[in-house]
Write a protein that holds these residues in place. Structure first.
Motif, mmCIF file in Angstrom:
data_model
loop_
_atom_site.group_PDB
_atom_site.id
_atom_site.type_symbol
_atom_site.label_atom_id
_atom_site.label_comp_id
_atom_site.label_asym_id
_atom_site.label_seq_id
_atom_site.Cartn_x
_atom_site.Cartn_y
_atom_site.Cartn_z
ATOM 1 N N THR A 163 0.808 -1.224 0.000
ATOM 2 C CA THR A 163 0.000 0.000 0.000
ATOM 3 C C THR A 163 0.841 1.273 0.000
ATOM 4 O O THR A 163 0.284 2.372 -0.088
ATOM 5 C CB THR A 163 -0.902 0.034 1.249
ATOM 6 O OG1 THR A 163 -0.085 -0.071 2.424
ATOM 7 C CG2 THR A 163 -1.910 -1.106 1.228
ATOM 8 N N TRP A 165 2.305 2.459 2.547
ATOM 9 C CA TRP A 165 1.664 3.042 3.720
ATOM 10 C C TRP A 165 2.398 4.297 4.195
ATOM 11 O O TRP A 165 3.610 4.311 4.337
ATOM 12 C CB TRP A 165 1.629 2.003 4.833
ATOM 13 C CG TRP A 165 0.726 2.343 5.971
ATOM 14 C CD1 TRP A 165 1.091 2.746 7.222
ATOM 15 C CD2 TRP A 165 -0.696 2.298 5.978
ATOM 16 N NE1 TRP A 165 -0.012 2.965 8.001
ATOM 17 C CE2 TRP A 165 -1.132 2.702 7.264
ATOM 18 C CE3 TRP A 165 -1.661 1.969 5.017
ATOM 19 C CZ2 TRP A 165 -2.476 2.771 7.613
ATOM 20 C CZ3 TRP A 165 -2.998 2.049 5.360
ATOM 21 C CH2 TRP A 165 -3.392 2.439 6.641
ATOM 22 N N LEU A 218 -6.949 4.043 -1.607
ATOM 23 C CA LEU A 218 -6.643 3.070 -0.560
ATOM 24 C C LEU A 218 -7.509 1.816 -0.645
ATOM 25 O O LEU A 218 -7.005 0.698 -0.530
ATOM 26 C CB LEU A 218 -6.798 3.714 0.815
ATOM 27 C CG LEU A 218 -6.503 2.802 2.009
ATOM 28 C CD1 LEU A 218 -5.060 2.311 1.970
ATOM 29 C CD2 LEU A 218 -6.780 3.525 3.325
ATOM 30 N N MET A 222 -6.031 -1.858 -1.098
ATOM 31 C CA MET A 222 -6.242 -2.850 -0.048
ATOM 32 C C MET A 222 -6.949 -4.079 -0.590
ATOM 33 O O MET A 222 -6.632 -5.213 -0.229
ATOM 34 C CB MET A 222 -7.037 -2.237 1.107
ATOM 35 C CG MET A 222 -6.240 -1.247 1.932
ATOM 36 S SD MET A 222 -7.216 -0.435 3.228
ATOM 37 C CE MET A 222 -7.691 -1.821 4.226
#
Length: 293
Positions: A163, A165, A218, A222
Motif C-alpha cells: 500500500t 503506507w 486506498l 487494499m
C-alpha cells in the motif's frame, strides 16, 4: 500493590465505571454488538433475562439461551470504545474490587462480536456472513500496549509495502483470531478473511463527501492485497481492537460480520435487518452447540 483509585474507577454502588457492571453480572461467553438497539435483537431469543443495565452507549443484558448463560453488551462504535469494554470486562473478571489487586488465578472469557461490515471483494456479496481470521489494525489504538507478542510482522510488512503506507499514519498491526472460536462458526454459509479495522467511518475508510482524503485509492489497493492466499475481505471499526486486547488478556475472540455493503461494486443491502437477524440466529445456535465454558 493496590491499583490506584484514579486508574480503576468504581461507581458508588461498586460497579465498574463505564459498563455499570459488577462481577456477578457477566457470563463466561460475551456477545458484543455495536448498536445498543441490537442487544435486544439478540436477547429476544433468550428464555430468560436475569440482569440488565445501561450507561451511555454501553447496554448489557445477561440471561439464558437454551440452558446456557450469555451476556450481550453494546460497545458503541470504534476501537476506543472497545478499549473501554475489554479492559472493564477484564477488571470484573480478574481484579478484586475490595482490595483493588489483581487476582492470583486469572480467568478467561469467550468474546463473540456480531457486527456489520462492508466487503472489499466483489465475490463477497451483500447479505452474506464473514468471520474474521485476522484483524488488521490501521487505527493505532493497540500501539498504546506492549504488543510484540501478538503481531504478525510478515503480513504487516507485506501490507505496508503493497500500500506504500504513509509514515504519518500508525504502523499497521495484524492480529489472529482465536482458532478455537473460528472453528466453532465455520460452515458453508461463512466466508473467511482478513478484516481491516479503521478509526473512523468516512476518510479512514476511503469515503469522500466534502473533504479530500490522504489516499483516494486506498480501498482498491487494499482490495488487491494478497499474502499467501489471505486477502483483505472487509472494512469495519472494532475487530482488530477486540482481537488485540483479547489476545493480550488471554481471551478467545472471534468477529462475525453481516455484510451489508460491497465497496468494490457499490451495492448496499436492501434488507439489513434480515441479514443481521439471520447472523444472530446462526451465532446463537453455534455458541450453544459448540462453546463450552
Amino acid at each position: 500493590m493496590p491499583i490506584k483509585d484514579s486508574e480503576l474507577i468504581l461507581n458508588a454502588d461498586g460497579s465498574i465505571y463505564h459498563l455499570n457492571l459488577k462481577p456477578e453480572n457477566i457470563a463466561n461467553t460475551v456477545i458484543l454488538v455495536g448498536d445498543q438497539d441490537r442487544v435486544e435483537k439478540v436477547t429476544k431469543h433468550f428464555e430468560t433475562i436475569d440482569f440488565e443495565t445501561q450507561k451511555r452507549e454501553f447496554k448489557t443484558q445477561t440471561g439464558i439461551y437454551k440452558g446456557k448463560r450469555l451476556s450481550v453488551i453494546s460497545t458503541g462504535i470504534g476501537p476506543d470504545n472497545i478499549d473501554i469494554v475489554l479492559n472493564e470486562l477484564d477488571a470484573l473478571l480478574n481484579i478484586d474490587f475490595k482490595t483493588k489487586e489483581i487476582k492470583n488465578q486469572l480467568k478467561s472469557l469467550n468474546i463473540v462480536r456480531i457486527g456489520t461490515s462492508g466487503s472489499l471483494q466483489k465475490n463477497i456479496p451483500v447479505d452474506s456472513f464473514l468471520s474474521s481470521s485476522y484483524g488488521l489494525d490501521i487505527n493505532g489504538m493497540l500501539h498504546s500496549y506492549k504488543i510484540e507478542s501478538i503481531t504478525n510482522p510478515d503480513i504487516e510488512s507485506a501490507f505496508i509495502n503493497h500500500t506504500n503506507w504513509s509514515k504519518d499514519k500508525a504502523r499497521p498491526i495484524v492480529v489472529k483470531a482465536s482458532e478455537k472460536l473460528l472453528e466453532v462458526f465455520r460452515g458453508s454459509q461463512m466466508f473467511e478473511g482478513l478484516t481491516a479495522t479503521a478509526g473512523g467511518f468516512y476518510g479512514p475508510q476511503g469515503r469522500v463527501l466534502r473533504l479530500p482524503i490522504q489516499d483516494e485509492n486506498l480501498n482498491s489497493i487494499m482490495g488487491s492485497f494478497n499474502f499467501k492466499g489471505t486477502q483483505i475481505t472487509n472494512f469495519e471499526m472494532e475487530t482488530s481492537a477486540i482481537y488485540g486486547l483479547s489476545e493480550l488478556l488471554g481471551y478467545h475472540a472471534v468477529s462475525l460480520n453481516a455484510i451489508i455493503a460491497n465497496r468494490a461494486n457499490g451495492t448496499f443491502s436492501k434488507n439489513t435487518s434480515k441479514v443481521i437477524d439471520d447472523l444472530i440466529v446462526y451465532a446463537l445456535h453455534k455458541i450453544v452447540e459448540k462453546i463450552t465454558d
